[in-house]
Design an enzyme around this catalytic site. Structure first.
Site, mmCIF file in Angstrom:
data_model
loop_
_atom_site.group_PDB
_atom_site.id
_atom_site.type_symbol
_atom_site.label_atom_id
_atom_site.label_comp_id
_atom_site.label_asym_id
_atom_site.label_seq_id
_atom_site.Cartn_x
_atom_site.Cartn_y
_atom_site.Cartn_z
ATOM 1 N N ARG A 1 0.837 -1.212 0.000
ATOM 2 C CA ARG A 1 0.000 0.000 0.000
ATOM 3 C C ARG A 1 0.866 1.253 0.000
ATOM 4 N NH1 ARG A 1 -5.085 2.281 1.892
ATOM 5 N NH2 ARG A 1 -4.906 4.408 1.124
ATOM 6 N N ASP B 1 -6.789 -1.419 0.847
ATOM 7 C CA ASP B 1 -7.259 -0.395 1.770
ATOM 8 C C ASP B 1 -8.061 -1.104 2.853
ATOM 9 O OD1 ASP B 1 -7.837 2.118 2.827
ATOM 10 O OD2 ASP B 1 -9.550 2.441 1.511
ATOM 11 N N ARG C 1 -5.111 1.648 -5.281
ATOM 12 C CA ARG C 1 -4.368 1.012 -4.194
ATOM 13 C C ARG C 1 -4.455 -0.508 -4.257
ATOM 14 N NH1 ARG C 1 -7.845 4.709 -2.929
ATOM 15 N NH2 ARG C 1 -9.799 4.290 -1.914
ATOM 16 N N ASP D 1 -10.125 -0.172 6.240
ATOM 17 C CA ASP D 1 -10.690 0.912 7.035
ATOM 18 C C ASP D 1 -11.406 0.349 8.255
ATOM 19 O OD1 ASP D 1 -9.923 3.049 5.357
ATOM 20 O OD2 ASP D 1 -11.682 2.747 4.087
#
Length: 159
Positions: free
Chosen positions: A83, A95, A92, A97
């Site tokens: 990343r 990711d 990317r 989150d």
């Protein structure tokens, strides 16, 4: 243990494989257990649109880590996937989150929980609702109501 919901996305270097590998790695985080995972979904990019489509999923971890320890683990996984944070909404490899951490609200320079835009993103809400149909987003109400209010964001479940 605290239930933590993790949004997962990739649009580079075999996105489907990146997401599947990340799901497996989430299951290896110390003092945590992978409790549920959604199907994979494909979605168009938001923000910076001149990039490939994303593969997305959501996972639930039950964890004894605090939110900041979990964030560190997630960033470690992202790093192992190559990343790079070149600019906002950039393509990317991976990711991760932290969407929700129990019912906590966290406002720190490195972490905002609930994720500040999750209630506006079908590619987060559809997989989240698949594994947690009654989940609530602190400050926004039920995820189902948030999803019902959205239109125009095309998200398809992968077979």
């Amino acid at each position: 243990m605290t239930p933590a919901y993790i949004g997962i996305g990739s649009n580079l270097d075999d996105p489907r494989a990146q997401v599947e590998r990340a799901l497996a790695e989430l299951g290896e985080i110390a003092r945590s257990r992978l409790a549920a995972r959604s199907s994979l979904y494909v979605s168009a990019p938001l923000g910076y649109e001149a990039q490939p489509q994303f593969v997305n999923a959501v996972a639930r971890l039950d964890t004894d880590l605090d939110a900041f320890e979990l964030l560190s683990e997630l960033q470690g996984i992202e790093g192992r996937h190559g990343r790079r944070r070149s600019f906002a909404n950039a393509p990317r490899t991976l990711d991760l989150d932290l969407l929700l951490f129990g019912e906590q609200r966290i406002a720190a320079p490195q972490l905002l929980v609930p994720h500040p835009r999750m209630h506006e993103r079908t590619f987060v809400l559809r997989p989240l609702l698949e594994i947690a149909p009654n989940v609530k987003i602190p400050g926004h109400g039920s995820a189902a109501a948030c999803a019902a209010a959205l239109s125009g964001q095309k998200v398809e479940r992968l077979g």
